[in-house]
Design a protein around this motif. Structure first.
Motif, PDB file in Angstrom:
ATOM      1  N   ASN A  34      -6.165   3.102   2.344  1.00 61.56           N
ATOM      2  CA  ASN A  34      -5.652   2.016   1.515  1.00 61.56           C
ATOM      3  C   ASN A  34      -5.599   0.701   2.291  1.00 61.56           C
ATOM      4  O   ASN A  34      -5.886  -0.371   1.745  1.00 61.56           O
ATOM      5  N   ASP A  71      -9.048  -0.669   2.436  1.00 60.00           N
ATOM      6  CA  ASP A  71      -9.432  -1.234   1.146  1.00 60.00           C
ATOM      7  C   ASP A  71      -8.819  -2.619   0.946  1.00 60.00           C
ATOM      8  O   ASP A  71      -9.475  -3.540   0.433  1.00 60.00           O
ATOM      9  N   GLY A  83       0.583   5.980  -0.295  1.00 60.69           N
ATOM     10  CA  GLY A  83      -0.233   7.174  -0.161  1.00 60.69           C
ATOM     11  C   GLY A  83       0.608   8.363   0.234  1.00 60.69           C
ATOM     12  O   GLY A  83       1.699   8.205   0.795  1.00 60.69           O
ATOM     13  N   ILE A 132       0.852  -1.188   0.000  1.00 68.02           N
ATOM     14  CA  ILE A 132       0.000   0.000   0.000  1.00 68.02           C
ATOM     15  C   ILE A 132       0.887   1.236   0.000  1.00 68.02           C
ATOM     16  O   ILE A 132       2.060   1.185   0.353  1.00 68.02           O
TER      17      ILE A 132
END
Length: 382
Positions: A131, A134, A122, A120
């Motif tokens: 994230n 998700d 970001g 992940i």
């Protein structure tokens, strides 16, 4: 059976595929690559092919020893990655010739599936937390992320606080059931690695990865004696001899050999067995393509100490193509309940869409990692 031809394909997003052909029509596929140096590895493959043409592809151990020893100068990322892709392809041929998966030829699998983690990323802690949510919603039970941006040998409290905030935000969002691997990516040197490792210990991480560069492994002693968090390392080590001193020192808990960097299935099987003798876990490195992942899963299948597998489906590097794009059997990597099934098809178990490979090779790539600099202008580890 004789080897008749080796063909390489530089394909997006940053991979190199190898096809090895034989006079009996059986072909094998491998993935010889170092990220950012794909063309150098490709050249090394073709140098090694001078010896292999006309040889019996089933004599894998002998070919490995010749490719490693007979050139006098040996080791390093380029040489061992070239061997890795060839070795994978030879095992693929051997499995197809026997109509058996590679893991059956290595003694038979000791597991049917293995846990996987998802990368992940970001720009802000809130992005990373979302994230993580998700990823959990898609069934994954473990993630990995970069623990920090560039960091000087001695840096500010603000840099440390930013790293802590990121992981704290994830834990606040998803709790403690999600496994979190934090990758320092070799960006951190000993003084700050001790600080970061200690500050992050409160979040009960699955592991910290490359808290220092492999060449500075002596610093692991101070870090390991400073924290209880498992330490993972190994993506930039290329042979059992590289890993030998790491295991002897006793400060690493998880080895991460890369099946496309550390000389393939033949060598990584031996590295895994060495690690087992030292009570060290195995978690193969694999932010690469489908052939590399299939090779990893064959070794995972026969390694009792393997506990989790990296995989690149949806990773931020895969912008133009993803791992399933190059496969005919796109369901081969069956993700369910945070795990992936071990492929049981002949050879590596993946069927490569050769027409698509050829088409994408027309575009190719010259992928390079970014060059980072500190505020004072000096180059930073990426």
């Amino acid at each position: 059976m004789k080897i008749t031809k080796l063909t390489t394909y530089i394909v997006p997003p940053r991979w190199c595929f190898l096809k090895v052909e034989t006079d009996e029509g059986i072909t094998g596929w491998g993935e010889p690559v170092i990220e950012g140096k794909a063309l150098s590895v490709e050249a090394a493959v073709h140098e090694l092919s001078d010896y292999l043409i006309g040889k019996d592809p089933l004599l894998i151990e002998d070919h490995w020893q010749v490719m490693y020893r007979a050139g006098f100068y040996r080791g390093g990322g380029i040489h061992m990655s070239a061997i890795a892709g060839i070795d994978q392809a030879l095992w693929d041929i051997k499995g197809k010739a026997a109509n058996l998966p590679v893991h059956a030829l290595l003694g038979g699998k000791c597991r049917d599936k293995i846990k996987v983690y998802s990368w992940i990323g970001g720009d802000r802690p809130s992005d990373v937390a979302q994230n993580a949510k998700d990823v959990m919603a898609r069934g994954f039970e473990a993630i990995k992320l970069n623990g920090c941006e560039e960091m000087q040998i001695v840096d500010t409290n603000a840099k440390v606080d930013a790293a802590v905030e990121t992981i704290a935000t994830i834990r606040d969002a998803v709790g403690y059931d999600l496994g979190i691997g934090v990758d320092f990516h070799g960006r951190v040197q000993k003084p700050m690695a001790k600080v970061l490792a200690k500050e992050l210990e409160q979040f009960r991480l699955m592991f910290i990865e490359e808290p220092v560069l492999s060449e500075n492994k002596e610093a692991l002693r101070d870090i390991a004696n400073h924290i209880a968090t498992p330490i993972a390392l190994g993506e930039r080590l290329y042979s059992r001899w590289d890993f030998k001193s790491v295991l002897q020192d006793g400060y690493v808990d998880i080895l991460q050999p890369d099946l496309s960097h550390a000389a393939g299935i033949t060598e990584c099987r031996k590295i895994a067995t060495m690690a087992e003798a030292y009570d060290v876990a195995l978690a193969p490195h694999c932010p690469l393509g489908p052939i590399a992942l299939a090779a990893c899963l064959q070794v995972d299948a026969v390694s009792h100490n393997a506990f989790i597998q990296e995989q690149s489906l949806g990773i931020h590097y895969n912008k133009s193509n993803d791992i399933l794009d190059y496969l005919v059997n796109k369901d081969v990597f069956k993700y369910e309940d945070g795990m992936v099934a071990i492929p049981d098809g002949p050879g590596l178990g993946v069927e490569i869409d050769e027409e698509y490979v050829i088409e994408r090779a027309k575009e190719g790539h010259r992928w390079r990692n970014p060059v980072w600099r500190h505020a004072d202008g000096s180059v930073a580890e990426w």
